[in-house]
Design a protein around this motif. Structure first.
Motif, mmCIF file in Angstrom:
data_model
loop_
_atom_site.group_PDB
_atom_site.id
_atom_site.type_symbol
_atom_site.label_atom_id
_atom_site.label_comp_id
_atom_site.label_asym_id
_atom_site.label_seq_id
_atom_site.Cartn_x
_atom_site.Cartn_y
_atom_site.Cartn_z
ATOM 1 N N GLY A 10 0.780 -1.218 0.000
ATOM 2 C CA GLY A 10 0.000 0.000 0.000
ATOM 3 C C GLY A 10 0.815 1.273 0.000
ATOM 4 O O GLY A 10 0.319 2.319 -0.368
ATOM 5 N N GLU A 11 2.064 1.212 0.487
ATOM 6 C CA GLU A 11 2.940 2.377 0.549
ATOM 7 C C GLU A 11 2.288 3.525 1.319
ATOM 8 O O GLU A 11 2.357 4.680 0.937
ATOM 9 C CB GLU A 11 3.338 2.841 -0.855
ATOM 10 N N ARG A 12 1.653 3.203 2.459
ATOM 11 C CA ARG A 12 0.975 4.221 3.259
ATOM 12 C C ARG A 12 2.012 4.865 4.184
ATOM 13 O O ARG A 12 2.212 4.434 5.314
ATOM 14 C CB ARG A 12 -0.162 3.578 4.051
ATOM 15 N N LEU A 13 2.686 5.886 3.678
ATOM 16 C CA LEU A 13 3.821 6.470 4.377
ATOM 17 C C LEU A 13 3.442 7.652 5.267
ATOM 18 O O LEU A 13 4.213 8.042 6.122
ATOM 19 C CB LEU A 13 4.866 6.946 3.353
ATOM 20 N N GLY A 14 2.267 8.199 5.070
ATOM 21 C CA GLY A 14 1.917 9.453 5.724
ATOM 22 C C GLY A 14 1.913 9.392 7.227
ATOM 23 O O GLY A 14 2.248 10.368 7.903
ATOM 24 N N PHE A 15 1.524 8.250 7.813
ATOM 25 C CA PHE A 15 1.387 8.195 9.265
ATOM 26 C C PHE A 15 2.726 8.037 9.971
ATOM 27 O O PHE A 15 2.812 8.204 11.180
ATOM 28 C CB PHE A 15 0.461 7.044 9.663
ATOM 29 N N LEU A 16 3.783 7.714 9.217
ATOM 30 C CA LEU A 16 5.086 7.531 9.839
ATOM 31 C C LEU A 16 5.729 8.881 10.133
ATOM 32 O O LEU A 16 5.585 9.833 9.361
ATOM 33 C CB LEU A 16 6.003 6.722 8.919
ATOM 34 N N ILE A 45 23.480 8.492 -4.874
ATOM 35 C CA ILE A 45 22.690 7.339 -4.432
ATOM 36 C C ILE A 45 21.355 7.876 -3.967
ATOM 37 O O ILE A 45 21.290 8.721 -3.066
ATOM 38 C CB ILE A 45 23.392 6.571 -3.289
ATOM 39 N N GLU A 46 20.301 7.417 -4.592
ATOM 40 C CA GLU A 46 18.971 7.970 -4.337
ATOM 41 C C GLU A 46 18.036 6.912 -3.776
ATOM 42 O O GLU A 46 18.002 5.777 -4.248
ATOM 43 C CB GLU A 46 18.396 8.526 -5.643
ATOM 44 N N ILE A 47 17.296 7.310 -2.762
ATOM 45 C CA ILE A 47 16.274 6.455 -2.178
ATOM 46 C C ILE A 47 14.936 6.920 -2.729
ATOM 47 O O ILE A 47 14.481 8.012 -2.422
ATOM 48 C CB ILE A 47 16.262 6.548 -0.637
ATOM 49 N N ALA A 48 14.325 6.099 -3.568
ATOM 50 C CA ALA A 48 13.111 6.527 -4.265
ATOM 51 C C ALA A 48 11.975 5.531 -4.001
ATOM 52 O O ALA A 48 11.973 4.445 -4.580
ATOM 53 C CB ALA A 48 13.362 6.640 -5.757
ATOM 54 N N PRO A 49 11.051 5.856 -3.115
ATOM 55 C CA PRO A 49 9.901 4.967 -2.903
ATOM 56 C C PRO A 49 9.183 4.716 -4.220
ATOM 57 O O PRO A 49 9.097 5.605 -5.072
ATOM 58 C CB PRO A 49 9.010 5.767 -1.942
ATOM 59 N N LEU A 50 8.687 3.530 -4.384
ATOM 60 C CA LEU A 50 8.055 3.151 -5.649
ATOM 61 C C LEU A 50 6.934 4.112 -6.037
ATOM 62 O O LEU A 50 6.747 4.425 -7.213
ATOM 63 C CB LEU A 50 7.526 1.718 -5.556
ATOM 64 N N ALA A 51 6.212 4.599 -5.044
ATOM 65 C CA ALA A 51 5.096 5.508 -5.330
ATOM 66 C C ALA A 51 5.546 6.805 -5.977
ATOM 67 O O ALA A 51 4.756 7.495 -6.615
ATOM 68 C CB ALA A 51 4.334 5.812 -4.032
ATOM 69 N N SER A 100 0.277 -5.003 -10.717
ATOM 70 C CA SER A 100 0.593 -5.049 -12.147
ATOM 71 C C SER A 100 0.899 -3.655 -12.679
ATOM 72 O O SER A 100 1.853 -3.452 -13.441
ATOM 73 C CB SER A 100 -0.580 -5.655 -12.923
ATOM 74 N N MET A 101 0.093 -2.676 -12.269
ATOM 75 C CA MET A 101 0.277 -1.303 -12.742
ATOM 76 C C MET A 101 1.595 -0.718 -12.238
ATOM 77 O O MET A 101 2.317 -0.045 -12.980
ATOM 78 C CB MET A 101 -0.890 -0.424 -12.282
ATOM 79 N N GLN A 102 1.913 -0.978 -10.972
ATOM 80 C CA GLN A 102 3.160 -0.463 -10.416
ATOM 81 C C GLN A 102 4.376 -1.059 -11.126
ATOM 82 O O GLN A 102 5.347 -0.353 -11.410
ATOM 83 C CB GLN A 102 3.229 -0.775 -8.920
ATOM 84 N N MET A 103 4.326 -2.359 -11.400
ATOM 85 C CA MET A 103 5.466 -3.001 -12.057
ATOM 86 C C MET A 103 5.659 -2.449 -13.463
ATOM 87 O O MET A 103 6.793 -2.153 -13.872
ATOM 88 C CB MET A 103 5.263 -4.518 -12.102
ATOM 89 N N LYS A 104 4.578 -2.303 -14.218
ATOM 90 C CA LYS A 104 4.688 -1.754 -15.566
ATOM 91 C C LYS A 104 5.253 -0.336 -15.515
ATOM 92 O O LYS A 104 6.117 0.039 -16.312
ATOM 93 C CB LYS A 104 3.329 -1.763 -16.257
ATOM 94 N N GLY A 155 2.606 -7.986 -9.414
ATOM 95 C CA GLY A 155 3.216 -7.455 -10.627
ATOM 96 C C GLY A 155 4.462 -8.218 -11.024
ATOM 97 O O GLY A 155 4.788 -8.328 -12.211
ATOM 98 N N LEU A 156 5.165 -8.777 -10.036
ATOM 99 C CA LEU A 156 6.357 -9.562 -10.337
ATOM 100 C C LEU A 156 5.980 -10.855 -11.051
ATOM 101 O O LEU A 156 6.591 -11.209 -12.068
ATOM 102 C CB LEU A 156 7.114 -9.884 -9.041
#
Length: 351
Positions: free
Chosen positions: A194-200, A237-243, A265-269, A299-300
């Protein structure tokens, strides 16, 4: 002069009812290297004895090997390789010995034709940075490193502990040091799919760091810590969340997507189409550990089906026998795979 050339042996073969028995002595020129090779209290030789079911007895800078003809020659090749590693300035620990044994056994297993000659030496693919050199410890790792060298997009799939992520980061660090890419981009689905990062708490880097810890650990293993920190600060060196990968084109970069089984599937494409000119992509994951909601296809898993046979794409599949962590990990993975297979068979019969 390599380790093999420094060895002298006097083979003496005798016949048993069911197998050939081999007896010979290997002598190493450098006493210090020989001591490191045998290990403290000859622990490395004991490991070889256990794994190959032979007898290995050290005396000074020599070791006498006796046992099954094939197994003693596997031990010879393993010791030859490890001695050469020491000569080159490397070190030898238990995991290196395990890897050399695996590769020596695999070299024999791959010889299916009786006319094929036994390999005199082990040849393992390696990844080298200024800080560390890593050699393949299983045949699959060997195939993986070679795939990383030749393909623009590589999928490394299989259970935990097989080194697929660690080797991916090591290869990316090697490319950066050699100037073959300008930067490294690390990405991973955060908080499952889900990549729900906001609450962190914290900024984006602090939110994502816990999920990218394995990638950081590998980076610090390959490069000096201060250099890693400077590279992160400079964006090399970059840290890039998939979102946050959407809409980008990653040229002249080594891009790694870890835990890819938790992409949709959409994220992988979306991720795969970020590949830019002179870019390299490495996708790692374990299709048996999907955390996506029920009914959502990984997606994998889909990408492995769709991209089968596509030019420039390599897929390397690791198995439980490739686990290079504690031997118990391999047994745990194998037990779980057996349990899953039984469950799948039971579900099919119930339908």
């Amino acid at each position: 002069m390599n380790g093999h050339e420094l060895m002298t042996s006097s083979p003496r073969q005798s016949k048993k009812t069911t197998t050939d028995v081999n007896h010979f002595v290997l002598t190493f020129e450098n006493n210090r290297y020989a001591s490191e090779l045998f290990g403290q209290f000859d622990q490395n030789l004991k490991l070889i004895e256990q794994r190959l079911n032979i007898d290995a007895r050290a005396r000074g800078n020599s070791v006498a090997l006796s046992g099954d003809f094939t197994a003693t020659n596997q031990a010879r090749r393993a010791l030859d390789y490890l001695y050469g590693r020491l000569q080159s300035g490397g070190s030898v620990d238990a995991s290196d010995v395990e890897g050399a044994i695996r590769m020596a056994v695999a070299a024999d297993d791959q010889l299916s034709l009786p006319t094929m000659e036994r390999k005199a030496k082990l040849s393992m693919a390696q990844i080298s940075t200024r800080k560390k050199t890593i050699a393949a410890r299983t045949p699959t790792q060997d195939a993986y490193i070679r795939a990383l060298e030749r393909s623009e997009l590589v999928f490394g799939v299989g259970p935990a502990g097989t080194g697929k992520t660690y080797l991916a980061v090591a290869h990316a660090a090697q490319l950066l040091e050699r100037g073959l890419v300008d930067r490294i981009v690390l990405s991973r689905p955060a908080v499952e799919a889900g990549e729900r990062l906001g609450f962190l708490p914290g900024d984006m880097k602090e939110k994502v760091d816990p999920y990218l810890r394995p990638l950081y650990d590998a980076l610090y293993d390959m490069m000096p810590g201060d250099k890693v920190e400077r590279a992160i600060t400079a964006g090399v060196i970059e840290i890039a969340p998939l979102a946050f990968m959407r809409g980008r084109t990653l040229a002249n970069a080594a891009v790694i997507l870890d835990e890819a089984q938790n992409t949709t599937s959409m994220q992988m494409k979306m991720f795969l189409t970020r590949l830019g000119e002179n870019g390299r992509m490495i996708v790692t994951g374990d299709p048996s550990q999907v955390d996506l909601p029920r009914g959502v296809k990984s997606g994998l898993v889909e990408a492995l089906q769709i991209l089968r046979g596509v030019e420039g794409v390599s897929v390397v599949r690791f198995k439980d026998v490739d686990v290079v962590r504690h031997p118990m990990v391999a047994r745990i993975v194998k037990a779980y795979e057996s349990h899953t297979a039984v469950q799948d068979e039971s579900e099919i019969m119930d339908r």
